[in-house]
Design a protein around this motif. Sequence first.
Motif, mmCIF file in Angstrom:
data_model
loop_
_atom_site.group_PDB
_atom_site.id
_atom_site.type_symbol
_atom_site.label_atom_id
_atom_site.label_comp_id
_atom_site.label_asym_id
_atom_site.label_seq_id
_atom_site.Cartn_x
_atom_site.Cartn_y
_atom_site.Cartn_z
ATOM 1 N N GLU A 1 0.832 -1.208 0.000
ATOM 2 C CA GLU A 1 0.000 0.000 0.000
ATOM 3 C C GLU A 1 0.863 1.252 0.000
ATOM 4 O O GLU A 1 0.542 2.234 -0.678
ATOM 5 C CB GLU A 1 -0.945 0.007 1.206
ATOM 6 C CG GLU A 1 -2.063 -1.020 1.110
ATOM 7 C CD GLU A 1 -2.974 -0.776 -0.069
ATOM 8 O OE1 GLU A 1 -3.309 0.395 -0.350
ATOM 9 O OE2 GLU A 1 -3.349 -1.758 -0.732
ATOM 10 N N ARG A 2 1.939 1.239 0.730
ATOM 11 C CA ARG A 2 2.854 2.392 0.762
ATOM 12 C C ARG A 2 3.443 2.658 -0.614
ATOM 13 O O ARG A 2 3.559 3.789 -1.045
ATOM 14 C CB ARG A 2 3.983 2.161 1.754
ATOM 15 C CG ARG A 2 3.590 2.402 3.160
ATOM 16 C CD ARG A 2 4.829 2.400 4.047
ATOM 17 N NE ARG A 2 4.430 2.116 5.408
ATOM 18 C CZ ARG A 2 5.096 1.378 6.253
ATOM 19 N NH1 ARG A 2 6.245 0.834 5.896
ATOM 20 N NH2 ARG A 2 4.659 1.171 7.461
ATOM 21 N N ARG A 3 3.827 1.595 -1.307
ATOM 22 C CA ARG A 3 4.418 1.742 -2.634
ATOM 23 C C ARG A 3 3.408 2.319 -3.618
ATOM 24 O O ARG A 3 3.778 3.070 -4.512
ATOM 25 C CB ARG A 3 4.939 0.407 -3.150
ATOM 26 C CG ARG A 3 6.292 0.079 -2.580
ATOM 27 C CD ARG A 3 6.902 -1.147 -3.253
ATOM 28 N NE ARG A 3 7.471 -1.945 -2.182
ATOM 29 C CZ ARG A 3 7.078 -3.144 -1.812
ATOM 30 N NH1 ARG A 3 6.119 -3.751 -2.456
ATOM 31 N NH2 ARG A 3 7.647 -3.769 -0.821
ATOM 32 N N LYS A 4 2.154 1.962 -3.483
ATOM 33 C CA LYS A 4 1.121 2.489 -4.373
ATOM 34 C C LYS A 4 0.966 3.998 -4.203
ATOM 35 O O LYS A 4 0.702 4.704 -5.160
ATOM 36 C CB LYS A 4 -0.223 1.806 -4.098
ATOM 37 C CG LYS A 4 -0.317 0.417 -4.630
ATOM 38 C CD LYS A 4 -1.672 -0.156 -4.341
ATOM 39 C CE LYS A 4 -1.779 -1.604 -4.740
ATOM 40 N NZ LYS A 4 -3.078 -2.183 -4.384
ATOM 41 N N LYS A 5 1.116 4.474 -2.980
ATOM 42 C CA LYS A 5 0.943 5.905 -2.696
ATOM 43 C C LYS A 5 2.092 6.735 -3.226
ATOM 44 O O LYS A 5 1.933 7.916 -3.498
ATOM 45 C CB LYS A 5 0.792 6.122 -1.189
ATOM 46 C CG LYS A 5 -0.516 5.595 -0.655
ATOM 47 C CD LYS A 5 -0.628 5.807 0.824
ATOM 48 C CE LYS A 5 -1.909 5.205 1.362
ATOM 49 N NZ LYS A 5 -2.021 5.357 2.805
#
Length: 92
Positions: free
Chosen positions: A87-91
Amino acid sequence: MIPKSKRERRAYIPELHTRHKSKYTLAERVYLARYYDKDGEKMMAAALERPIYVISQLVSKMKKNGEWDLYRSLTEDEYEKIEIASERRKKE
């Protein structure tokens, strides 16, 4: 009517399979290994937005190269850490 391939599996439908040619994320591979037996290939195809035959191919590949057993053996905490990192990478 939904078109079917020769193997009687749902064919590629652009509206349903929006991630068909995308690379699988680590989180998707782990999710597939952990929940495939519970949900089945139709639910996995819907959840991952890919055709059923592509899900079947990935499962076979993961079983052959050892990823399947590795991801299935993860604890719930390890799985959650992968999800959070994804999820962090998507942001970003």
